[in-house]
Design a protein around this motif. Structure first.
Motif, PDB file in Angstrom:
ATOM      1  N   SER A   1      16.761  17.627  94.326  1.00 54.51           N
ATOM      2  CA  SER A   1      17.356  16.692  93.356  1.00 54.51           C
ATOM      3  C   SER A   1      16.624  16.793  92.017  1.00 54.51           C
ATOM      4  N   GLN A   2      15.301  16.941  92.051  1.00 50.11           N
ATOM      5  CA  GLN A   2      14.558  17.119  90.784  1.00 50.11           C
ATOM      6  C   GLN A   2      15.009  18.394  90.082  1.00 50.11           C
ATOM      7  N   HIS A   3      15.231  19.422  90.884  1.00 49.28           N
ATOM      8  CA  HIS A   3      15.661  20.708  90.330  1.00 49.28           C
ATOM      9  C   HIS A   3      17.052  20.552  89.679  1.00 49.28           C
ATOM     10  N   ALA A   4      17.958  19.858  90.385  1.00 45.20           N
ATOM     11  CA  ALA A   4      19.307  19.630  89.834  1.00 45.20           C
ATOM     12  C   ALA A   4      19.221  18.829  88.534  1.00 45.20           C
ATOM     13  N   HIS A   5      18.424  17.769  88.540  1.00 44.01           N
ATOM     14  CA  HIS A   5      18.289  16.951  87.317  1.00 44.01           C
ATOM     15  C   HIS A   5      17.746  17.799  86.164  1.00 44.01           C
ATOM     16  N   SER A   6      16.831  18.729  86.488  1.00 46.40           N
ATOM     17  CA  SER A   6      16.244  19.573  85.433  1.00 46.40           C
ATOM     18  C   SER A   6      17.331  20.420  84.783  1.00 46.40           C
ATOM     19  N   GLU A   7      18.213  20.954  85.605  1.00 50.74           N
ATOM     20  CA  GLU A   7      19.291  21.785  85.053  1.00 50.74           C
ATOM     21  C   GLU A   7      20.195  20.946  84.151  1.00 50.74           C
ATOM     22  N   ILE A   8      20.481  19.729  84.580  1.00 47.37           N
ATOM     23  CA  ILE A   8      21.419  18.883  83.817  1.00 47.37           C
ATOM     24  C   ILE A   8      20.758  18.373  82.533  1.00 47.37           C
ATOM     25  N   ILE A   9      19.545  17.853  82.640  1.00 42.98           N
ATOM     26  CA  ILE A   9      18.837  17.403  81.426  1.00 42.98           C
ATOM     27  C   ILE A   9      18.527  18.619  80.545  1.00 42.98           C
ATOM     28  N   GLY A  10      18.296  19.760  81.202  1.00 44.78           N
ATOM     29  CA  GLY A  10      17.946  20.983  80.473  1.00 44.78           C
ATOM     30  C   GLY A  10      19.062  21.500  79.574  1.00 44.78           C
ATOM     31  N   MET A  11      20.264  20.937  79.696  1.00 45.10           N
ATOM     32  CA  MET A  11      21.340  21.343  78.781  1.00 45.10           C
ATOM     33  C   MET A  11      21.124  20.773  77.375  1.00 45.10           C
TER      34      MET A  11
END
Ligand code: BYC
Length: 325
Positions: A49-59
């Motif tokens: 979930s942290q990894h997924a959030h990183s991708e989304i915030i990383g946009m």
């Protein structure tokens, strides 16, 4: 004296644990319906979930430059890259959902500021050269970290990583190419590229997490073969990858103490500013508040899309029911 008989649930978990241990020992994959220890499940939910959030915030740091990219070609490339990051987030949310957490729960944790995401996305992107530095350094670090995750013991996570890594390779090269163009440009462009690398270099080294002796999760995650290399091992590998590439670019890595230690076969480097890392993790980085506020606004403004999609799904289901009846 005979031992008390096991309950059915206890017997299941003894057998489950033995099968789980055997799958891990022979380097095979755990799949969603397999028995797994609760702590293994919790660790995966945490990391994925942290990894997924990183991708989304990383946009957001790169999304900031889509309207200002210096040419139509650069704009098209940047849009495709940011869109890829959204896709990565979606594969990863789906992988986490196979472990029993819902997408709504994960989203709520993120917009409430309770979930972690990579520290790197809490830094600003004031110049176009930041797009080059992010691709080269941030996607480069992500590749180093994620290639071993393609062999993670949890099937859905490992499989998601295969495609993510292919796309990250393209991202890394496009970042390198932006920097190369700037370094072949005017003096002002070279300075802009160097300034961006000066700002992103240390935060990119922090992406690998705390030093091994201060990493509470590493030992267990490595025993479960979720992580294949330690945080420091991957950081070393990353620096080794950057040094020859920096030479090609003609860019200086901002560490006067960086040198190869032949005796120990490792890179000696200056101490990373772990106080800065912990400040960012505690929500006090330069852009933490902005990133979360943007995500919260996007979630609220997107409510009508989720409602429309849910209504469409209900209508389709009713049509299917009528057709079957
Ligand atoms: N930032 O015991 P440790 C991308 C936390 S996006 C924030 O070593 P672990 C891209 C850690 O979570 C891809 N937190 O933990 C997108 C733990 O906290 P909790 C980003 C960090 O899990 C758009 C605590 O510190 N990549 O590529 O064994 C544009 C102790 O750490 C960080 C990933 O998400 C950090 N940097 O190892 C461009 C990789 N580091 O949970 C590009 C997936 C540590 O105990 N994640 N923490 O409260 C991993 O590989 C591992 O979770 C880590 C940490 C290596 C990051």
């Amino acid at each position: 004296m005979t031992a008390p008989a096991l309950t059915a649930a206890e017997a299941d978990s003894v057998v489950g644990q033995a099968v789980f241990d055997e799958i891990i020992a022979r380097d095979s994959r755990i799949e969603p319906r397999d028995w797994m220890p609760d702590a293994y499940r919790r660790t995966l939910v945490r990391q994925i979930s942290q990894h997924a959030h990183s991708e989304i915030i990383g946009m957001q740091p790169e999304g900031n430059w889509i309207t200002r990219a210096p040419s139509l070609k650069r704009k098209a490339i940047l849009m495709a890259k940011v869109q890829d990051e959204a896709g990565h987030g979606l594969y990863l949310y789906s992988a986490a959902q196979t472990l029993g957490i819902t997408r709504d729960e994960m989203t709520q944790q993120l917009i409430d500021g309770k979930a972690k995401y990579s520290s790197i996305f809490n830094y600003p992107t004031p110049t176009w050269a930041d797009m080059g530095a992010i691709g080269w350094l941030v996607d480069g670090a992500a590749i180093c970290n994620q290639v071993p995750l393609c062999r993670a013991s949890y099937g859905p996570y490992a499989r998601a990583m295969v495609r993510v890594c292919k796309e990250e390779s393209f991202h890394q090269r496009q970042g390198f190419e932006i920097l190369l163009s700037l370094m072949n440009g005017t003096e002002a462009q070279r300075e802009m590229a160097q300034d961006a690398v000066d700002r992103w270099y240390w935060p990119s080294l922090m992406m690998f997490g705390p030093p091994d002796d201060e990493s509470p999760n590493s030992a267990q995650s490595m025993a479960w073969k979720i992580k294949r290399f330690s945080n420091d091992e991957l950081r070393q590998r990353f620096v080794g990858m950057l040094v020859p590439q920096a030479e090609v670019l003609g860019i200086r890595l901002p560490d006067p103490d960086l040198r190869w230690n032949e005796d120990e076969k490792r890179w000696d480097m200056s101490e990373i500013d772990w106080t800065e890392f912990h400040e960012v993790l505690a929500g006090r980085g330069p852009m933490n508040a902005v990133r979360i506020q943007n995500r919260r606004d996007a979630h609220e403004e997107g409510a009508w899309v989720r409602e429309a999609a849910a209504e469409y799904a209900r209508t389709q289901a009713r049509k299917t029911e009528r057709a079957v009846a």
